[in-house]
Design a protein around this motif. Structure first.
Motif, PDB file in Angstrom:
ATOM      1  N   GLY A 222     -71.278   3.040  16.855  1.00 35.33           N
ATOM      2  CA  GLY A 222     -71.071   2.446  18.177  1.00 35.33           C
ATOM      3  C   GLY A 222     -70.670   0.988  18.090  1.00 35.33           C
ATOM      4  N   ALA A 225     -67.080   0.844  16.546  1.00 36.12           N
ATOM      5  CA  ALA A 225     -66.083   1.360  17.491  1.00 36.12           C
ATOM      6  C   ALA A 225     -65.819   0.349  18.600  1.00 36.12           C
ATOM      7  N   ARG A 226     -66.886  -0.244  19.128  1.00 43.57           N
ATOM      8  CA  ARG A 226     -66.679  -1.182  20.230  1.00 43.57           C
ATOM      9  C   ARG A 226     -66.002  -2.460  19.758  1.00 43.57           C
ATOM     10  N   PHE A 244     -64.056   0.500  25.567  1.00 49.66           N
ATOM     11  CA  PHE A 244     -65.325   0.688  24.851  1.00 49.66           C
ATOM     12  C   PHE A 244     -66.478  -0.069  25.508  1.00 49.66           C
ATOM     13  N   PRO A 251     -70.838   3.956  23.161  1.00 50.30           N
ATOM     14  CA  PRO A 251     -71.237   2.978  22.136  1.00 50.30           C
ATOM     15  C   PRO A 251     -72.518   2.228  22.506  1.00 50.30           C
ATOM     16  N   SER A 252     -72.663   1.916  23.797  1.00 49.67           N
ATOM     17  CA  SER A 252     -73.859   1.225  24.261  1.00 49.67           C
ATOM     18  C   SER A 252     -75.087   2.121  24.145  1.00 49.67           C
TER      19      SER A 252
END
Length: 345
Positions: A222, A225-226, A244, A251-252
């Motif tokens: 996550g 990715a963010r 994102f 992701p959060s």
């Protein structure tokens, strides 16, 4: 004297999350894209601190979903009003007064309707947006506790349906440029209630080492990715890309879940055995809500009146610590004043 009923990792989560909230609010330049090292650093701060808001909802679920074993629903509502509704109203008025004397708001030009609209939409102080979904969550908890008495499997179903329709499907639709119909979102976990349910479940369920490892890996994914996705897409389009972003985005959720599980399973015995350190941590944790209420005024005073440049890296590091410590000291002083402590519970 140690309180045997107190869950230590909740205190540590509270402290760390409140510090991360301060860090995000000292990191305003992240919302103004520039292809610079400063913005890339700010993006990293934003990504690493982003779990704080979901965690506060998760702590609420972990600590409040079993309230029926302690007191009635009437007492539950009364406690929530005293602890959150009254402080929200008073601190919103303090924020309004502060912006009036600093010339940001001309209250004389506002109609009653405009004033009430600004109050209800947290325009007097934007960071107080957190209260409104918190009130909605509190209204849901008495219903959710009834489901616990039946079977926790209903909560697992609600959480799973919410993750799929609120966190994953909207993200995938954005990635593939498909219009997402919000009517598909699972209505029983709309908004931040999904974190309340998750916090309760994570606090009650025991996970194997293998499961915890999977959770940690997903949390790291996550983060990557963010950060990587935002950086790449923002550079490509020369503006901030928020695919994102979002507290309810996967992701959060992945990061907040990993953080909660890490704090739950980490061995904090050395801190707990040191009675002085334990008491300090408890005292700081008891100030977390007050720090949230007051730190924005400390931040404004340092940046607006002291002329501090909030775009430099020193502000996002040393400045965060200064804002946090000053806010903590203010809160602990105010909590000792009989009347004032009502608004900083």
């Amino acid at each position: 004297m140690k309180n045997s009923s107190r869950i230590f990792y909740y205190d540590l989560l509270n402290i760390t999350a409140s510090f991360c909230v301060v860090a995000m609010h000292c990191n305003g330049i992240v919302h103004y894209y520039s292809d610079s090292m400063a913005w890339k650093q700010a993006l990293m701060v934003e990504v690493l601190a982003y779990w704080a808001v979901p965690i506060f909802f998760m702590i609420s679920g972990a600590t409040l979903m079993n309230y029926r074993s302690k007191y009635s629903t009437y007492v539950f509502i009364k406690k929530r009003v005293l602890k959150t509704l009254i402080p929200f109203c008073i601190w919103s008025m303090i924020a309004c007064f502060y912006k009036c004397i600093t010339g940001v708001i001309d209250i004389g030009s506002l109609s009653v309707n405009e004033f009430l609209s600004m109050f209800l939409t947290s325009e007097f102080e934007n960071i107080y947006w957190f209260f409104l979904p918190l009130f909605a969550v509190y209204m849901c908890i008495p219903v959710l506790t009834c489901l616990i008495e039946k079977s926790e499997k209903y909560l697992w179903y609600m959480f799973g349906a919410g993750i799929i329709t609120i966190s994953i499907l909207p993200f995938l639709c954005k990635v593939f440029s498909v219009e997402f119909n919000s009517a598909l979102s699972f209505p029983l976990t709309g908004g931040y209630i999904i974190f309340v349910i998750e916090g309760y479940l994570l606090s009650k369920v025991e996970f194997s080492k293998r499961t915890r490892l999977v959770i940690y890996v997903l949390g790291i994914i996550g983060i990557l990715a963010r950060y990587g996705g935002t950086l790449y897409l923002s550079q490509r389009y020369n503006e901030i890309n928020r695919i994102f972003w979002g507290y309810l985005n996967w992701p959060s959720v992945a990061l907040a879940t990993a953080v909660f599980v890490f704090f739950k399973y980490n061995n904090w015995d050395s801190l707990k055995r040191n009675e002085k350190m334990y008491n300090v941590i408890v005292q700081i944790a008891s100030a977390s809500f007050g720090i949230y209420l007051t730190h924005i005024f400390v931040l404004h005073m340092l940046s607006d009146f002291c002329g501090i440049n909030t775009n430099v890296w020193q502000w996002r590091t040393i400045g965060v610590l200064i804002v946090y410590v000053v806010s903590l000291l203010i809160v602990k002083v105010l909590q000792r004043i009989p009347i004032i402590k009502i608004i900083i519970p």
